[in-house]
Design an enzyme around this catalytic site. Structure first.
Site, PDB file in Angstrom:
ATOM      1  N   ASN A 110       0.841  -1.197   0.000  1.00  0.00           N
ATOM      2  CA  ASN A 110       0.000   0.000   0.000  1.00  0.00           C
ATOM      3  C   ASN A 110       0.878   1.249   0.000  1.00  0.00           C
ATOM      4  O   ASN A 110       1.984   1.256   0.534  1.00  0.00           O
ATOM      5  CB  ASN A 110      -0.952   0.001   1.205  1.00  0.00           C
ATOM      6  CG  ASN A 110      -0.357   0.663   2.433  1.00  0.00           C
ATOM      7  OD1 ASN A 110      -0.335   1.895   2.549  1.00  0.00           O
ATOM      8  ND2 ASN A 110       0.154  -0.160   3.358  1.00  0.00           N
ATOM      9  N   ASN A 174       5.068   5.917   3.440  1.00  0.00           N
ATOM     10  CA  ASN A 174       4.312   6.562   2.366  1.00  0.00           C
ATOM     11  C   ASN A 174       4.132   8.065   2.532  1.00  0.00           C
ATOM     12  O   ASN A 174       3.457   8.701   1.734  1.00  0.00           O
ATOM     13  CB  ASN A 174       2.947   5.885   2.230  1.00  0.00           C
ATOM     14  CG  ASN A 174       3.085   4.413   1.908  1.00  0.00           C
ATOM     15  OD1 ASN A 174       3.858   4.042   1.044  1.00  0.00           O
ATOM     16  ND2 ASN A 174       2.354   3.581   2.625  1.00  0.00           N
ATOM     17  N   THR A 175       4.712   8.637   3.579  1.00  0.00           N
ATOM     18  CA  THR A 175       4.768  10.085   3.736  1.00  0.00           C
ATOM     19  C   THR A 175       6.242  10.472   3.712  1.00  0.00           C
ATOM     20  O   THR A 175       7.018  10.012   4.551  1.00  0.00           O
ATOM     21  CB  THR A 175       4.109  10.531   5.054  1.00  0.00           C
ATOM     22  OG1 THR A 175       2.715  10.192   5.009  1.00  0.00           O
ATOM     23  CG2 THR A 175       4.257  12.022   5.264  1.00  0.00           C
ATOM     24  N   LYS A 210       5.372   3.054  17.198  1.00  0.00           N
ATOM     25  CA  LYS A 210       5.393   2.052  16.127  1.00  0.00           C
ATOM     26  C   LYS A 210       6.591   2.299  15.225  1.00  0.00           C
ATOM     27  O   LYS A 210       6.768   3.404  14.701  1.00  0.00           O
ATOM     28  CB  LYS A 210       4.102   2.111  15.312  1.00  0.00           C
ATOM     29  CG  LYS A 210       3.969   0.955  14.313  1.00  0.00           C
ATOM     30  CD  LYS A 210       2.564   0.893  13.736  1.00  0.00           C
ATOM     31  CE  LYS A 210       2.357  -0.351  12.896  1.00  0.00           C
ATOM     32  NZ  LYS A 210       0.960  -0.479  12.419  1.00  0.00           N
ATOM     33  N   ASN A 239       5.909  -1.910  11.483  1.00  0.00           N
ATOM     34  CA  ASN A 239       5.116  -1.440  10.353  1.00  0.00           C
ATOM     35  C   ASN A 239       5.528  -2.215   9.096  1.00  0.00           C
ATOM     36  O   ASN A 239       6.231  -3.218   9.168  1.00  0.00           O
ATOM     37  CB  ASN A 239       5.331   0.072  10.168  1.00  0.00           C
ATOM     38  CG  ASN A 239       4.102   0.772   9.598  1.00  0.00           C
ATOM     39  OD1 ASN A 239       3.429   0.253   8.719  1.00  0.00           O
ATOM     40  ND2 ASN A 239       3.827   1.963  10.098  1.00  0.00           N
TER      41      ASN A 239
END
Length: 352
Positions: A110, A174-175, A210, A239
């Site tokens: 993702n 993803n950031t 996390k 993660n």
């Protein structure tokens, strides 16, 4: 897996993955998803940072980003549930397609980019949460924020009164540059701000950190040192990964974070190393590649006090939660453990 689940998964796997994900949430809201209710036993009951859990099997963040299916999730057999990530302002995330099934690998990639409705909308939903559910919120930062570290504290201050724990998520790939916040100095400063916000709550809640599975040994040592000194209540390991080793799917080269079965070994090694570094001073939550009771048990034996899953539900359905919890009970009994806590770390050496 029930026959109805098998049929449902067959249909959903013919759809775009993100559309199918939305249908799964709709099924939970409508009350037609697998709903065994409370799954527990004397052996399965445990605590996490002082929170009483009916069993140690949790839902990882990302499944219910916007806290829209809490009633259904409260009946799905989980010992605890984490929603989010929530950011201060709503944001659409990255362009679609941004979710890919790697069926041959029982995995997913993702690159959502923290798409969510924002802390105000999510916070409103949390006010009507089921009170018999141990519920956590994953904290995120807006992509275009000038103060990403401050974003985590803002979300916690706004939503913290209506959750049982919060998670600082500095490990999403993803950031852009978000993972830079895992560095020792940046992480210490970020956590100081979050803990300050936590302490202003009428009832302070546990805060977890996390981390990514792609940290080297010196970086893990830094994370452990900062976590131990910051006041966080535990570490979630891990993660998604940027690694693509050994994948067979045609989607293997897609950008984003990889989750699911291929992550199991990598994340469990990180977990075991963190267990060694923290020496029992902090509870660890084991995440990554869990698809069976045996794998959940292996995480616990590697050092996890509890576990979380998500991607395996795509392939095995929601009844997997009940299967894992009941299977854990059987495995603990087989090995002579009267509780989950007794088994924590009992097989750590095999992963070091």
């Amino acid at each position: 897996m029930t026959p109805l689940e098998r049929l449902g998964l067959t249909v959903m796997h013919r759809l775009d993955p993100e559309t199918a994900h939305g249908l799964a949430l709709t099924a939970l809201r409508a009350g037609v998803a697998h709903s065994p209710g409370l799954v527990t036993s004397d052996r399965l009951r445990t605590t996490l940072a002082g929170l009483p859990l009916p069993n140690p099997v949790g839902l990882a963040a990302g499944f219910d980003k916007n806290a829209t299916a809490l009633q259904g999730l409260s009946r799905a057999g989980f010992g605890f549930v984490e929603v989010g990530a929530a950011t201060p302002r709503p944001q659409p995330g990255n362009p679609r397609p941004r979710l890919f099934r790697l069926t041959e690998d029982r995995a997913a990639i993702n690159r959502f980019g923290f798409n969510n409705d924002g802390m105000e909308a999510i916070g409103t939903r949390l006010t009507t949460r089921p009170r018999d559910l141990i519920l956590g919120l994953n904290l995120g930062a807006n992509k275009d924020s000038d103060d990403r570290a401050g974003d985590f504290a803002r979300v916690l201050a706004h939503c913290g009164a209506n959750v049982d724990f919060a998670t600082v998520n500095v490990s999403s790939p993803n950031t852009e540059k978000l993972r830079d916040l895992q560095g020792k100095a940046a992480l210490a400063a970020l956590l100081a701000g979050v803990m300050q916000a936590r302490d202003t709550l009428a009832t302070p809640i546990p805060v977890f950190l996390k981390i990514a599975p792609d940290l080297d040994d010196s970086e893990l040592a830094d994370v452990a040192e900062v976590a131990l000194s910051s006041g966080v209540a535990g570490i979630i390991a891990t993660n998604t990964t940027l690694s693509r080793a050994g994948l067979a799917s045609r989607h293997a080269t897609e950008a984003g974070g990889l989750s699911g079965a291929p992550l199991f070994d990598r994340s469990t090694r990180v977990l075991a190393r963190l267990s060694q570094l923290t020496d029992g001073a902090l509870p660890l939550i084991g995440v990554g590649g869990i698809g069976s009771a045996e794998q959940a048990y292996e995480k616990i034996r590697a050092g996890a006090s509890t576990v979380q899953l998500y991607t395996a539900l795509v392939y095995s359905g929601l009844s997997l939660v009940e299967d894992i919890a009941k299977g854990l009970d059987t495995l603990l009994a087989r090995d002579g453990f009267d509780s989950v806590a007794q088994a924590v770390g009992s097989g750590r050496g095999a992963w070091l």
